[in-house]
Design a protein around this motif. Structure first.
Motif, mmCIF file in Angstrom:
data_model
loop_
_atom_site.group_PDB
_atom_site.id
_atom_site.type_symbol
_atom_site.label_atom_id
_atom_site.label_comp_id
_atom_site.label_asym_id
_atom_site.label_seq_id
_atom_site.Cartn_x
_atom_site.Cartn_y
_atom_site.Cartn_z
ATOM 1 N N THR A 152 0.844 -1.256 0.114
ATOM 2 C CA THR A 152 -0.019 0.326 -0.005
ATOM 3 C C THR A 152 0.681 0.828 0.340
ATOM 4 O O THR A 152 1.768 0.727 0.170
ATOM 5 C CB THR A 152 -0.738 -0.165 1.098
ATOM 6 N N GLU A 174 2.998 4.434 1.072
ATOM 7 C CA GLU A 174 3.562 4.618 2.130
ATOM 8 C C GLU A 174 2.927 5.534 3.307
ATOM 9 O O GLU A 174 2.754 4.443 4.559
ATOM 10 C CB GLU A 174 5.100 5.588 2.225
ATOM 11 N N ASN A 199 -0.671 4.637 4.431
ATOM 12 C CA ASN A 199 -1.462 4.664 4.897
ATOM 13 C C ASN A 199 -0.826 3.754 6.495
ATOM 14 O O ASN A 199 -1.255 3.128 6.899
ATOM 15 C CB ASN A 199 -1.944 3.648 4.150
ATOM 16 N N ARG A 200 0.638 3.528 6.082
ATOM 17 C CA ARG A 200 1.418 3.026 7.249
ATOM 18 C C ARG A 200 0.365 2.479 8.378
ATOM 19 O O ARG A 200 0.596 1.888 8.908
ATOM 20 C CB ARG A 200 2.518 3.072 7.050
ATOM 21 N N LEU A 244 2.995 -6.023 6.234
ATOM 22 C CA LEU A 244 3.103 -4.611 5.722
ATOM 23 C C LEU A 244 4.495 -4.580 4.405
ATOM 24 O O LEU A 244 5.775 -3.983 4.816
ATOM 25 C CB LEU A 244 2.873 -3.900 6.240
ATOM 26 N N THR A 248 5.285 -1.408 1.751
ATOM 27 C CA THR A 248 4.817 -0.007 0.980
ATOM 28 C C THR A 248 5.766 0.337 0.819
ATOM 29 O O THR A 248 6.903 0.579 0.266
ATOM 30 C CB THR A 248 4.990 0.993 2.738
ATOM 31 N N TYR A 249 4.693 2.096 -0.335
ATOM 32 C CA TYR A 249 5.953 2.547 -1.732
ATOM 33 C C TYR A 249 5.237 4.747 -1.783
ATOM 34 O O TYR A 249 4.237 4.436 -0.687
ATOM 35 C CB TYR A 249 5.269 1.659 -3.399
ATOM 36 N N GLU A 250 6.347 4.716 -2.190
ATOM 37 C CA GLU A 250 6.343 6.374 -2.302
ATOM 38 C C GLU A 250 5.963 6.363 -3.269
ATOM 39 O O GLU A 250 6.392 5.788 -4.974
ATOM 40 C CB GLU A 250 7.310 7.227 -2.196
#
Length: 504
Positions: free
Chosen positions: A282, A284, A286-287, A299, A301-303
């Protein structure tokens, strides 16, 4: 599981039963009449007045015979014949001759504007005008008769199918009788289950008259309705000797900035549907939300515009099933993600929401994927995928899903009040579980999580889609029993998935 027939399939069954197996048509009509009379007898006493409106086809013959049975038992039955006797089928002509010899009462015309003939009111109005096989819109005097029947007070019963409802699509053909009860003869038809037909049917009961699966002569109808016992037979059994890997690893790619809820709903649904391990990819941003609301999930994440392709490739390789699309947006990063899933995945992929919106710009990409896929469009998304209008798709839900599944070789779960799940081989399932409260934000995200979990646990992708949709509806029904349909939320559906499993 029930077979659901088209108008043509039902006619073929009738013909095979009569001509091949040698069961006289008059016997089938008499059995149908006995079943109709039985349903009326169960609900009404001999103090209740009954008006039966009959057409010249065999549907009218069923109504005449049912009325005869009830009249001879002491029920106050009145008939209205809406048609021309010279156009009656042979079976209906025989029934008409019989009731006339008994001297049963016939109205000269239907009551209008609250006026009644012979009796002040009728407690039961029976529609035996058309039934199965209507091929053109109802208009003129027939439309006036149906409108009059609808306007009359009293409990409304349709013989086989409400007059004016298409047996194949559930469409209203000009106008239609609004029934409180529909007595389906032998098998339910597609129009019984698809909206708006389902609404016009009221309560639906199926009655056997001796037309069995033998009359398919080896060619089974492709459309079927699921029921709870089918779900419990097919849901995976949990082995006692196991670990979290035993029950599937599901990758959920969901949630762009500000859309953390989509990822939360899908991940929670996957876990509550039995999945052993969920990873969420998802945005970043939303972390913190994911870590607080779904601490069980692993989890990643990506930007935006800084997606690590190696990270994505590793996640795709790790999974037993992939859910992609809920809330990911349609930006460049989302495009990269969906492209990678389509190109690299060799495990079942469940494509939903924004994944479908991205694919709709070039649906042909579905023909190039290496793996099995489920697409889960609602009618708006299906319109974008096919270039058709929503109204065109709604007119033939089954046909639209079957054509898409066949053309692109994917499982197509077309979501509606009663959803349709079509597989490339032609088999199609109608899902009737659920309620109107499930038309709420996040409900579809829960569904994709459920399907992902079932795929991850080893269920075949077509079964995972169909049975997952049925499970989703059952959870919604359990939730509505507590919260009511008006107050239902996606979180409520999540919170009642456990009740479905408890019933197994």
């Amino acid at each position: 599981m029930h077979f659901i027939l088209s108008s043509t399939e039902m006619k073929d069954c009738d013909t095979a039963t009569i001509e091949y197996f040698g069961v006289p048509s008059v016997v089938l009509m008499e059995k149908a009449a006995l079943q109709i009379a039985s349903e009326i007898r169960r609900r009404f006493s001999k103090d209740h007045t009954i008006l039966i409106v009959c057409g010249s086809g065999n549907n009218g013959g069923d109504g005449l015979a049912a009325g005869r049975i009830l009249y001879l038992e002491g029920y106050p039955v009145t008939f209205y014949f809406a048609g021309k006797e010279e156009k009656c089928t042979a079976e209906t002509k025989r029934q008409m001759q019989t009731v006339k010899k008994y001297g049963f009462p016939f109205l000269e015309k239907l009551p209008e504007n609250g006026q009644q003939y012979e009796r002040k009111t009728y407690d039961v109005i029976v529609d035996a005008l058309f039934g199965n096989g209507l091929v053109r819109n109802i208009e003129g005097v027939y439309a006036e008769w149906i409108q009059t029947m609808n306007d009359l007070p009293g409990y409304k019963i349709a013989v086989d199918l409400p007059s004016g409802i298409s047996a194949d699509t559930g469409a209203v053909m000009g106008c239609a009788f609004r029934a409180d009860l529909t007595v389906a003869i032998a098998y339910a038809k597609r129009g019984h289950l698809l909206y708006p037909g389902a609404e016009y049917c009221g309560e639906l009961v199926r009655k056997d008259i001796g037309i069995s699966e033998h009359s398919f002569k080896g060619k089974l109808p492709p459309v079927r309705e699921l029921e709870a016992q089918d779900l419990y037979v097919r849901l995976p059994v949990r082995a006692a000797y196991s670990n979290k890997g035993t029950f599937g690893k599901v990758l959920i790619i969901a949630g762009s900035k500000g859309m953390a809820g989509a990822a939360c709903f899908s991940a929670k649904a996957a876990y509550r549907s039995g999945c052993g391990l969920v990873k969420v990819l998802t945005a970043e941003e939303n972390r913190v939300v994911l870590q607080n609301l779904v601490p069980e999930a692993v989890l990643s994440t990506y930007e935006e515009n800084r997606l690590e392709k190696r990270q994505l490739t590793e996640l795709i390789s790790w999974a037993d099933a992939i859910v992609a699309g809920p809330g990911i947006g349609q930006g460049e990063t989302a495009k990269e993600i969906i492209t990678a899933v389509l190109e690299q995945s060799n495990v079942p992929a469940i494509l939903d929401a924004d994944a479908l919106n991205l694919i709709s710009k070039n649906p042909e990409v579905l023909k190039t994927i290496r793996t099995q896929a489920v697409v889960t469009p609602h009618l708006g998304e299906m319109a974008r995928l096919t270039g058709k209008t929503v109204s065109e798709i709604a007119k033939d839900l089954i046909g639209a899903a079957q054509m898409f599944a066949s053309e692109y070789q994917v499982v197509c779960l077309l979501k509606d009040a009663h959803s349709v799940c079509a597989v490339p081989s032609g088999e199609t399932y109608v899902i009737t579980s659920g309620n109107s409260g499930m038309a709420t934000a996040g409900s579809g995200d829960v569904l994709t999580g459920i399907i992902g979990a079932l795929c991850g646990m080893g269920l075949a992708i077509d079964e995972a889609a169909a049975y997952g949709a049925y499970l989703h509806g059952m959870a919604g029904s359990y939730a509505a029993a507590v919260k009511g349909e008006y107050s239902l939320t996606a979180s409520d559906i999540l919170d009642h998935i456990y009740e479905v499993w408890k019933g197994k």
